[in-house]
Motif scaffolding. Structure first.
Motif, PDB file in Angstrom:
ATOM      1  N   GLY A   1       0.813  -1.216   0.000  1.00 50.26           N
ATOM      2  CA  GLY A   1       0.000   0.000   0.000  1.00 50.26           C
ATOM      3  C   GLY A   1       0.846   1.264   0.000  1.00 50.26           C
ATOM      4  O   GLY A   1       1.847   1.355   0.709  1.00 50.26           O
ATOM      5  N   LYS A   2       0.426   2.259  -0.795  1.00 45.06           N
ATOM      6  CA  LYS A   2       1.105   3.561  -0.773  1.00 45.06           C
ATOM      7  C   LYS A   2       0.855   4.223   0.581  1.00 45.06           C
ATOM      8  O   LYS A   2      -0.283   4.343   1.016  1.00 45.06           O
ATOM      9  N   GLY A   3       1.916   4.670   1.220  1.00 44.70           N
ATOM     10  CA  GLY A   3       1.781   5.208   2.574  1.00 44.70           C
ATOM     11  C   GLY A   3       2.364   6.603   2.729  1.00 44.70           C
ATOM     12  O   GLY A   3       3.299   6.820   3.491  1.00 44.70           O
TER      13      GLY A   3
ATOM     14  N   PHE B   1       1.304  12.455   4.328  1.00 51.80           N
ATOM     15  CA  PHE B   1       0.909  13.751   3.768  1.00 51.80           C
ATOM     16  C   PHE B   1       1.693  13.983   2.482  1.00 51.80           C
ATOM     17  O   PHE B   1       2.879  13.654   2.403  1.00 51.80           O
ATOM     18  N   ASP B   2       1.010  14.547   1.492  1.00 51.78           N
ATOM     19  CA  ASP B   2       1.648  14.821   0.206  1.00 51.78           C
ATOM     20  C   ASP B   2       1.497  16.311  -0.118  1.00 51.78           C
ATOM     21  O   ASP B   2       0.463  16.742  -0.618  1.00 51.78           O
ATOM     22  N   SER B   3       2.535  17.074   0.200  1.00 47.89           N
ATOM     23  CA  SER B   3       2.501  18.516  -0.114  1.00 47.89           C
ATOM     24  C   SER B   3       2.831  18.762  -1.580  1.00 47.89           C
ATOM     25  O   SER B   3       2.649  19.862  -2.086  1.00 47.89           O
TER      26      SER B   3
ATOM     27  N   VAL C   1      -5.145  11.813   2.991  1.00 44.80           N
ATOM     28  CA  VAL C   1      -5.658  10.521   2.502  1.00 44.80           C
ATOM     29  C   VAL C   1      -4.633   9.770   1.663  1.00 44.80           C
ATOM     30  O   VAL C   1      -4.905   8.675   1.192  1.00 44.80           O
ATOM     31  N   ASP C   2      -3.438  10.351   1.513  1.00 41.56           N
ATOM     32  CA  ASP C   2      -2.482   9.738   0.599  1.00 41.56           C
ATOM     33  C   ASP C   2      -1.818   8.480   1.176  1.00 41.56           C
ATOM     34  O   ASP C   2      -0.963   7.879   0.531  1.00 41.56           O
ATOM     35  N   MET C   3      -2.255   8.112   2.388  1.00 38.98           N
ATOM     36  CA  MET C   3      -1.804   6.837   2.957  1.00 38.98           C
ATOM     37  C   MET C   3      -2.947   5.813   2.956  1.00 38.98           C
ATOM     38  O   MET C   3      -2.907   4.824   3.680  1.00 38.98           O
TER      39      MET C   3
ATOM     40  N   ALA D   1       5.053  13.435  -8.120  1.00 41.09           N
ATOM     41  CA  ALA D   1       4.781  12.038  -8.491  1.00 41.09           C
ATOM     42  C   ALA D   1       5.633  11.164  -7.580  1.00 41.09           C
ATOM     43  O   ALA D   1       6.533  10.433  -8.015  1.00 41.09           O
ATOM     44  N   GLU D   2       5.356  11.261  -6.275  1.00 46.33           N
ATOM     45  CA  GLU D   2       6.195  10.628  -5.252  1.00 46.33           C
ATOM     46  C   GLU D   2       5.730   9.220  -4.904  1.00 46.33           C
ATOM     47  O   GLU D   2       6.535   8.386  -4.506  1.00 46.33           O
ATOM     48  N   GLY D   3       4.421   8.964  -5.052  1.00 46.34           N
ATOM     49  CA  GLY D   3       3.876   7.667  -4.634  1.00 46.34           C
ATOM     50  C   GLY D   3       4.557   6.529  -5.371  1.00 46.34           C
ATOM     51  O   GLY D   3       4.961   5.526  -4.773  1.00 46.34           O
TER      52      GLY D   3
ATOM     53  N   ALA E   1      -2.931   2.227  -4.319  1.00 50.11           N
ATOM     54  CA  ALA E   1      -2.360   3.544  -4.111  1.00 50.11           C
ATOM     55  C   ALA E   1      -3.310   4.640  -4.534  1.00 50.11           C
ATOM     56  O   ALA E   1      -3.997   4.534  -5.557  1.00 50.11           O
ATOM     57  N   THR E   2      -3.323   5.720  -3.755  1.00 46.97           N
ATOM     58  CA  THR E   2      -3.976   6.954  -4.200  1.00 46.97           C
ATOM     59  C   THR E   2      -2.965   7.623  -5.114  1.00 46.97           C
ATOM     60  O   THR E   2      -2.320   8.591  -4.746  1.00 46.97           O
ATOM     61  N   LEU E   3      -2.823   7.067  -6.325  1.00 48.61           N
ATOM     62  CA  LEU E   3      -1.643   7.387  -7.116  1.00 48.61           C
ATOM     63  C   LEU E   3      -1.785   8.610  -8.002  1.00 48.61           C
ATOM     64  O   LEU E   3      -0.859   9.413  -8.084  1.00 48.61           O
TER      65      LEU E   3
HETATM   66 ZN    ZN Z   1       0.707  11.345  -3.480  1.00 43.52          ZN
END
Ligand code: ZN
Ligand code: BES
Ligand code: MN
Length: 492
Positions: free
Chosen positions: A259-261, A264-266, A283-285, A344-346, A369-371
């Protein structure tokens, strides 16, 4: 909440609320229903007429029954058209009845829904899921403790005696869904890489799973340059989580769920602008949240399958240590990546997690993933994307999701689009052009799986909902824990 499966007819039940399930365009009161109406002095007929109840999927109505009756309220819920009946019809009808009964301050509720005779167990399981998921409330962040609102104490499933094991199963699965909802709904100052590791640790000690938490140094030794590149600007330590459920005896198969964890994704230095929904990036985790939710459910259900639950957890932040646009990272399989967009870090964190998963020698890997926002543009908020080079595992997941009532649509892994990821300097860039953005993301991930059957799920849309619907309340949905559980339990 207490569930009882009993054979009793609705004619003989007594309590606060009785809910009757009816099919669309079949709301005539014949047989037992006519008898019930008679017992209730015509109240049922009146309710149907006055509320113009037609039995439509998700519709419901309630009224008070005259004093002296063994029931206080009568509820009707719609199951939709009889020929379109699915497991989800029961979930949604049970959810509507439970919500209404609870709103009406009932303590006891009887559900008289039609039973799917070939599979009373599946019927009971769906009903319990619908009730549990609909009544879930999250008051953790409210200071007011009174008026918590849950009035219902006992639910009787009429005509479903003998389905006790299914009720327990449903409750175990829902425990996993609730955990995922809680992890996803909590803000990023509450759910951090450190608290995610604690959550994994808690599952391991509560349910006897094996756990391995790799700290930054251990990840460095494994060469996880892609994951660690994303983690550079966070003041919190990255945590690579690996939980293992092992059955007694020889496992029928070995699976990995990744799972993408991103707690936080700034966006990183390609910072997310106002209006981009950055305030929702807690929600990016959700991929990792559902992975831990599935771990809890699987630990309770104890199938004869070995399952590895994996997540590379960190935050995508900004600081003088942050990875820069243009930097080149080396992932743990040796492949080099030119970072043309730090948002595009996930896929970077997943790259190292997929390489790790494949080294475990599992029979199949599913990542979730919330990709990409592009997947939401393609499929909307309610449908997740599914990519796989392997038809067998893809179909296993599609079947599992159909049973769960969680929607997926298979998308193409169009190899030609990989051209969009070509880099003059490195093996690949991390983003391609905007068109087909969710497809190039999937193609990027594919570079990190050599030969193990693999499915990628882009769940950016369905993990959160802004409106109450069916058995989902506003907020985190716990998507797709039930699909994952069905897949692990499946007989493939
Ligand atoms: Zn993300
Ligand atoms: N976490 C986001 C994707 C996302 C968007 C999740 C909306 C939930 C709701 C992801 O890390 C991201 O930022 N993706 C970019 C990729 C782009 C830079 C190629 C996107 O979708 O815009
Ligand atoms: Mn991002």
């Amino acid at each position: 909440m207490d569930f009882r499966a009993i054979e009793l007819s609705f004619l003989d039940w007594s309590g606060d609320a009785l809910a009757i399930g009816l099919f669309e365009d079949a709301v005539e009161l014949t047989g037992n229903l006519a008898q019930l109406d008679e017992k209730l002095a015509g109240t049922l007929k009146e309710l149907i007429e006055e509320s113009e109840f037609k039995g439509k999927d998700g519709s419901s109505a309630v009224t008070r029954v005259g004093t002296g009756s063994p029931i206080r309220k009568i509820i009707v819920v719609g199951l939709g058209k009889a020929d379109a009946l699915k497991l989800d019809s029961w979930r949604r009808a049970a959810a509507a009845a439970a919500r209404l009964a609870n709103k009406e301050k009932c303590k006891t509720l009887a559900l008289a829904l039609p039973v799917w005779h070939e599979a009373p167990d599946a019927t009971a399981e769906a009903i319990v899921e619908g009730v549990e998921l609909a009544l879930y409330q999250d008051n953790r962040f409210k200071s007011e403790t009174e008026n918590k609102g849950l009035k219902l104490e006992q639910i009787d499933l009429l005509g479903l005696a003998g389905t006790e094991a299914s009720i327990t199963r449903a409750q175990q699965i829902c425990a996993g869904v609730m955990l995922a909802r809680q992890l996803v709904a909590a803000p990023a100052n509450s759910v951090t890489p450190v608290t995610m590791a604690e959550a994994a640790q808690a599952i391991a000690s509560e349910h006897g799973l094996e756990i391995e938490i790799l700290e930054r140094e251990a990840c460095e030794e494994l060469g996880m340059g892609a994951f660690l590149g994303v983690a550079l600007a966070s003041d919190l330590p990255p945590k690579f989580l690996h939980l293992t459920y092992k059955p007694e005896g020889t496992p029928r198969r070995k699976l990995a769920i990744v799972g993408k964890g991103l707690t936080f994704d700034s966006g990183g230095l390609n910072i997310k602008v106002a209006g981009s929904g950055v305030e929702m990036m807690k929600v990016d985790m959700a991929g990792a949240g559902a992975t831990l939710g599935a771990a809890k459910a699987i630990a309770l259900l104890k199938p004869d399958v070995e399952v590895h639950f994996i997540s590379a957890v960190t935050e995508n932040m900004i600081s003088g240590h942050a990875m820069r646009p243009g930097d080149i990272l080396t992932a743990s399989n040796g492949k080099t990546i030119e970072i043309n967009n730090t948002d595009a870090e996930g896929r970077l964190t997943l790259a190292d997690a997929l390489v790790f998963a494949e080294k475990l020698g599992v029979d199949a890997i599913v990542d979730l993933a919330t990709l990409t926002g592009a997947c939401i543009i393609a499929l909307g908020d309610d449908i997740a994307g599914l990519w796989s080079p392997d038809d067998t595992v893809a179909n296993q997941l599609l079947k599992a999701s159909e049973m769960a009532g969680e929607k997926f649509w298979r998308m193409p892994l169009e190899e030609k689009y990989f051209e969009g990821l070509k880099s003059p300097l490195a093996d690949m860039k991390n983003t391609g052009p905007r068109p087909g953005g969710s497809i190039t993301a999937a193609l990027f991930l594919k570079q990190f799986v050599k030969e193990t059957p693999w499915v990628h799920l882009d769940i950016a849309g369905p993990v959160w909902t802004d409106k109450e619907s069916g058995y989902n309340s506003v907020g985190a949905t716990g998507f797709p824990v039930r699909t994952l559980v069905n897949w692990v339990l499946g007989d493939a």
